[in-house]
Design an enzyme around this catalytic site. Structure first.
Site, mmCIF file in Angstrom:
data_model
loop_
_atom_site.group_PDB
_atom_site.id
_atom_site.type_symbol
_atom_site.label_atom_id
_atom_site.label_comp_id
_atom_site.label_asym_id
_atom_site.label_seq_id
_atom_site.Cartn_x
_atom_site.Cartn_y
_atom_site.Cartn_z
ATOM 1 N N CYS A 40 0.841 -1.199 0.000
ATOM 2 C CA CYS A 40 0.000 0.000 0.000
ATOM 3 C C CYS A 40 0.876 1.248 0.000
ATOM 4 O O CYS A 40 2.058 1.190 0.291
ATOM 5 C CB CYS A 40 -0.883 -0.006 1.239
ATOM 6 S SG CYS A 40 -1.846 -1.503 1.376
ATOM 7 N N ARG A 56 3.635 1.361 -7.220
ATOM 8 C CA ARG A 56 3.653 0.268 -6.227
ATOM 9 C C ARG A 56 2.479 -0.686 -6.439
ATOM 10 O O ARG A 56 2.381 -1.711 -5.795
ATOM 11 C CB ARG A 56 3.576 0.829 -4.801
ATOM 12 C CG ARG A 56 4.747 1.732 -4.434
ATOM 13 C CD ARG A 56 4.413 2.591 -3.240
ATOM 14 N NE ARG A 56 4.345 1.809 -2.021
ATOM 15 C CZ ARG A 56 5.369 1.730 -1.147
ATOM 16 N NH1 ARG A 56 6.487 2.379 -1.401
ATOM 17 N NH2 ARG A 56 5.277 1.023 -0.055
ATOM 18 N N TRP A 115 -3.282 -2.162 -1.609
ATOM 19 C CA TRP A 115 -3.005 -3.430 -2.299
ATOM 20 C C TRP A 115 -3.606 -4.485 -1.388
ATOM 21 O O TRP A 115 -3.079 -4.765 -0.319
ATOM 22 C CB TRP A 115 -1.502 -3.605 -2.464
ATOM 23 C CG TRP A 115 -1.098 -4.895 -3.094
ATOM 24 C CD1 TRP A 115 -1.004 -6.125 -2.504
ATOM 25 C CD2 TRP A 115 -0.735 -5.101 -4.459
ATOM 26 N NE1 TRP A 115 -0.604 -7.054 -3.402
ATOM 27 C CE2 TRP A 115 -0.435 -6.485 -4.609
ATOM 28 C CE3 TRP A 115 -0.632 -4.289 -5.569
ATOM 29 C CZ2 TRP A 115 -0.038 -7.033 -5.825
ATOM 30 C CZ3 TRP A 115 -0.231 -4.848 -6.772
ATOM 31 C CH2 TRP A 115 0.058 -6.192 -6.894
ATOM 32 N N ASN A 134 -0.411 0.962 6.303
ATOM 33 C CA ASN A 134 0.283 0.044 5.409
ATOM 34 C C ASN A 134 0.894 -1.032 6.300
ATOM 35 O O ASN A 134 1.454 -0.734 7.344
ATOM 36 C CB ASN A 134 1.383 0.792 4.640
ATOM 37 C CG ASN A 134 2.066 -0.122 3.626
ATOM 38 O OD1 ASN A 134 1.546 -1.193 3.307
ATOM 39 N ND2 ASN A 134 3.214 0.289 3.146
ATOM 40 N N GLY A 135 0.735 -2.312 5.917
ATOM 41 C CA GLY A 135 1.285 -3.415 6.710
ATOM 42 C C GLY A 135 0.166 -4.364 7.094
ATOM 43 O O GLY A 135 -0.899 -4.365 6.481
ATOM 44 N N GLU A 189 14.518 -22.787 -12.056
ATOM 45 C CA GLU A 189 14.245 -21.358 -11.840
ATOM 46 C C GLU A 189 15.506 -20.534 -12.074
ATOM 47 O O GLU A 189 15.472 -19.487 -12.718
ATOM 48 C CB GLU A 189 13.688 -21.140 -10.438
ATOM 49 C CG GLU A 189 13.434 -19.705 -10.043
ATOM 50 C CD GLU A 189 12.483 -18.958 -10.977
ATOM 51 O OE1 GLU A 189 11.792 -19.603 -11.805
ATOM 52 O OE2 GLU A 189 12.462 -17.710 -10.910
ATOM 53 N N LYS A 249 15.846 -17.607 -14.883
ATOM 54 C CA LYS A 249 16.285 -16.235 -14.550
ATOM 55 C C LYS A 249 17.423 -15.810 -15.475
ATOM 56 O O LYS A 249 17.423 -14.733 -16.049
ATOM 57 C CB LYS A 249 16.755 -16.162 -13.092
ATOM 58 C CG LYS A 249 15.677 -16.262 -12.054
ATOM 59 C CD LYS A 249 14.830 -15.032 -11.905
ATOM 60 C CE LYS A 249 13.619 -14.940 -12.752
ATOM 61 N NZ LYS A 249 12.551 -15.907 -12.703
ATOM 62 N N GLU A 261 16.272 -15.363 -19.154
ATOM 63 C CA GLU A 261 15.366 -14.209 -19.344
ATOM 64 C C GLU A 261 16.094 -12.892 -19.438
ATOM 65 O O GLU A 261 15.720 -12.019 -20.192
ATOM 66 C CB GLU A 261 14.424 -14.111 -18.135
ATOM 67 C CG GLU A 261 13.267 -15.038 -18.128
ATOM 68 C CD GLU A 261 12.289 -14.668 -17.036
ATOM 69 O OE1 GLU A 261 12.602 -14.922 -15.860
ATOM 70 O OE2 GLU A 261 11.240 -14.125 -17.351
ATOM 71 N N HIS A 271 22.884 -39.338 -18.397
ATOM 72 C CA HIS A 271 21.956 -39.852 -19.420
ATOM 73 C C HIS A 271 21.961 -38.996 -20.668
ATOM 74 O O HIS A 271 20.939 -38.817 -21.319
ATOM 75 C CB HIS A 271 20.544 -39.932 -18.814
ATOM 76 C CG HIS A 271 20.469 -40.843 -17.636
ATOM 77 N ND1 HIS A 271 20.545 -42.211 -17.746
ATOM 78 C CD2 HIS A 271 20.401 -40.567 -16.313
ATOM 79 C CE1 HIS A 271 20.491 -42.746 -16.541
ATOM 80 N NE2 HIS A 271 20.394 -41.776 -15.648
ATOM 81 N N LYS A 300 5.386 -8.791 -18.660
ATOM 82 C CA LYS A 300 5.235 -9.164 -17.251
ATOM 83 C C LYS A 300 4.096 -10.158 -17.079
ATOM 84 O O LYS A 300 4.177 -11.064 -16.280
ATOM 85 C CB LYS A 300 4.990 -7.929 -16.382
ATOM 86 C CG LYS A 300 4.905 -8.223 -14.897
ATOM 87 C CD LYS A 300 6.174 -8.867 -14.364
ATOM 88 C CE LYS A 300 6.035 -9.366 -12.952
ATOM 89 N NZ LYS A 300 7.163 -10.257 -12.557
HETATM 90 C C1 AGP Z 1 9.140 -15.344 -14.634
HETATM 91 O O1 AGP Z 1 10.414 -14.769 -14.410
HETATM 92 C C2 AGP Z 1 8.629 -15.031 -16.006
HETATM 93 N N1 AGP Z 1 8.448 -13.643 -16.152
HETATM 94 C C3 AGP Z 1 7.430 -15.863 -16.441
HETATM 95 O O2 AGP Z 1 7.906 -17.185 -16.578
HETATM 96 C C4 AGP Z 1 6.210 -15.909 -15.495
HETATM 97 O O3 AGP Z 1 6.544 -16.617 -14.329
HETATM 98 C C5 AGP Z 1 5.080 -16.658 -16.214
HETATM 99 O O4 AGP Z 1 4.714 -15.913 -17.349
HETATM 100 C C6 AGP Z 1 3.853 -16.875 -15.319
HETATM 101 O O5 AGP Z 1 3.337 -15.646 -14.917
HETATM 102 P P1 AGP Z 1 2.263 -15.636 -13.715
HETATM 103 O O6 AGP Z 1 2.962 -16.127 -12.494
HETATM 104 O O7 AGP Z 1 1.819 -14.205 -13.591
HETATM 105 O O8 AGP Z 1 1.135 -16.552 -14.116
#
Ligand code: AGP
Length: 604
Positions: A2, A27, A75, A99-100, A480, A484, A487, A503, A599
């Site tokens: 928030c 935010r 939020w 906020n919190g 993951e 990262k 990406e 394998h 995003k």
């Molecule tokens: C994560 O770093 C990516 N930006 C992407 O894989 C993301 O996790 C994926 O598009 C799923 O998004 P969501 O969690 O909003 O569903």
């Protein structure tokens, strides 16, 4: 997270508050409101959705004289994003913004309702203003009433309160959530939860410390510390760069969000861990009646946290668990049975593929649960139940704190189900809960660690690819880490179970193949170590991440000696996040907005 603003002075209070809230839009929020006390009269406005809706509601409201005003962008964490739940919250003659999370709000609310107080909202915040007025009716002294109220609150908060009982005053309190007060050339005072709303107004600012509380009036700023000793404000010059201020001085939002993980995970835990019990008040335990299996479905990073959950659910909750990539699940005519709880995971709550699988499960008559960071999103509105991760808005396209809070929720949820199924000993449950409480400490970024990763990153700017390898729950973490890096650095990386090297993949081993090896001390260490040695023996360049010295590594990034593999998971998570960040920065990429990515992927 928030946003909070406050102002006390003779200028246009409404405009200052609305402008301040606009500066906090980055935010993320789902509702907003202001309250202004002028000439002993309150005017208050709230609106759901974007700030333009609040501006529309206030367009005929003019503030011309001396006034005290507070504003808030919400939020949602407790209670849906509605006008009733929007701040400021009203008592009889006082308004509050917060906020919190007030961890003991349920107990306070119950007592207040027994005293006859009528609550309008579902929020924890509304408790504050009613508790203040209860104390005011006893003490007849606003400052003493405010002091008593703050003493009675548990949890994280940044609070502003205005009351007719002391007109030209704003009361404040800060504990665990950021807030600052600024002063302009006319000695007028401004409050905000971050720098940006004060830029262009205040010339000097005082950042409150945890435990600070007090009041600001026309001619003074009175601050008390947590020992209730009065303290002088420590003024600093305010930065003038808004974008840098939004990033709180970090180079990228992603970096800021990695550093925020400790605080947001603390929020994720608030109100959900009692001494020997995990509690989710967002749904009734009957959600799990008749459930013999859990199927998780997600995309990208959320898929990786879901894969992590399969290890936790089967290990602690002893419930059959499987995970699917949403874009695959959609089209393979899956068999779905009604004794399966269908769980979708999504930071945005809008990912098209994941949303479609949720619809499929609902149409097949399954009970559904969403783990999400955005209240009121499509998935939250559609699922039978929701657990909010409370990560706050995540600006970096490469997800970090959303992943961290998702895994945190899954760890708690695995114990919650274990409680229901009585599949865990009380002693083990208590131990797991105390480990979970340690996560915020485990993900704190140490300067020494970040500096080391910055230095090491210069060696990994080329090569014909990366393997991220790990065993058990460290395999999803390896996936993951690889995602990262892909990406934001655009270098090729793959996540692999360590045991898979022989394998086929080991054919790639040579000095230009970089292996990031996750070697937890408390989970299959010897097996993982021998897999890494297979690669090292074939001259692959190894970067080992472990609490245990590993002499066959070309680079070694130490984590602390943890009590449990899950805390090693979270420490290694921070390492792979920072490693991808620093490699990407060295390559000169736009870390926050990597090429080709969005995003939220709201299309197939
Ligand atoms: C994560 O770093 C990516 N930006 C992407 O894989 C993301 O996790 C994926 O598009 C799923 O998004 P969501 O969690 O909003 O569903």
């Amino acid at each position: 997270m928030c946003g909070i603003v406050g102002y006390i002075g003779k200028k246009n209070t409404k405009e200052i508050l609305l402008e301040g809230l606009k500066e906090l839009e980055y935010r993320g929020y789902d509702s907003a409101g202001i309250a202004v006390l002028e000439n002993g009269n309150f005017s208050s406005f709230k609106a759901v959705g974007k700030l333009i809706n609040l501006e529309e509601k206030t367009k005929d409201f003019i503030t011309e004289k001396f006034a005290a005003g507070i504003g808030h962008t919400r939020w949602a964490t407790h209670g849906k994003p509605t006008e009733l739940n929007a701040h400021p919250h009203l008592g009889e003659s006082s308004y509050v913004v917060h906020n919190g999370i007030i961890e003991n709000y349920a107990q306070l609310k119950e007592k207040l309702i027994n005293d006859g107080v009528i609550f309008l909202s579902q929020t924890d915040t509304e408790v504050i203003v009613h508790q203040f007025e209860k104390n005011l009716s006893n003490t007849k002294d606003p400052l003493k009433a405010f002091e008593k109220t703050i003493d009675e609150l548990e949890g994280a908060y940044a609070i502003l309160l205005v009351t007719k009982a002391q007109k030209d005053t704003i009361f404040f309190a800060k504990n665990g959530s950021p807030m600052l007060v600024g002063v302009d050339e006319d000695n007028e005072k401004y409050f905000a939860s971050s720098d940006t709303p004060l830029i262009g107004h205040a010339t000097k600012v005082n950042y409150f410390e945890d435990g600070d509380w007090g009041y600001v009036s026309n001619d003074k700023i009175v601050i008390f510390d947590k020992e209730k000793k009065e303290k002088k404000p420590t003024f600093k010059t305010l930065s003038t760069n808004k974008l840098s201020a939004q990033k709180d001085g970090y180079r990228f939002f992603m970096e800021k969000e990695i550093y925020e993980q400790s605080n947001v995970i603390a929020d994720t835990l608030l109100g959900r861990l009692h001494d020997n019990e995990v509690i989710f008040d967002e749904f009734d335990k009957s959600l799990f009646d008749g459930i013999n299996e859990i199927k998780l479905c997600a995309c990208g990073t959320s898929y990786h946290s879901a894969l992590s959950a399969t290890y936790l659910f089967e290990r602690y909750a002893k419930i059959k668990t499987s995970v699917e990539i949403a874009s695959e699940f959609r089209y393979r005519n899956p068999i779905m049975t009604k004794d399966t709880l269908f769980v979708v995971i999504s930071q945005s709550g809008e990912t098209a593929d994941t949303l479609e699988t949720l619809k499929m499960a609902k149409n097949a008559g399954l009970k559904t649960l969403v783990i999400c960071n955005v209240d009121n999103s499509s998935m939250v509105r559609l699922a039978d139940a929701c657990i909010l991760t409370r990560a706050g808005v995540e600006k970096g396209v490469a997800s970090t704190k959303a992943f961290a809070t998702q895994v945190t929720v899954f760890w708690m949820l695995s114990l919650y189900i274990a409680q229901l199924k009585k599949s865990i000993e009380i002693k083990e449950l208590a131990k797991q809960i105390s480990l979970i409480r340690h996560i915020p400490t485990s993900v704190k970024v140490a300067d020494t660690l970040h500096e080391k990763i910055k230095r090491i990153s210069k060696r990994y700017l080329h090569g014909h690819g990366f393997f991220f390898i790990g065993r058990d729950i460290f395999f999803p973490l390896a996936l993951e880490g690889a995602l990262k890096l892909k990406e934001i650095s655009y270098l090729h990386a793959e996540g692999y179970p360590s045991g898979e090297m022989k394998h086929g993949p080991i054919a790639l081993a040579d000095p230009e193949l970089f292996t990031i090896a996750l070697l937890p001390q408390h989970l299959l260490y010897d097996k993982a170590k021998s897999n890494v040695e297979e690669l090292s023996a074939r001259d692959s360049t190894i970067c080992a991440i472990s609490a245990m010295e590993f002499d066959k590594a070309d680079d070694f990034i130490p984590i602390s000696t943890c009590q449990d593999y899950m805390l090693e998971f979270f420490e290694m998570m921070v390492v792979v996040q920072l490693l991808s960040l620093e490699i990407s920065i060295r390559l000169g990429n736009d870390v926050d907005m990597p090429r080709n990515l969005a995003k939220s992927v709201t299309v197939e």
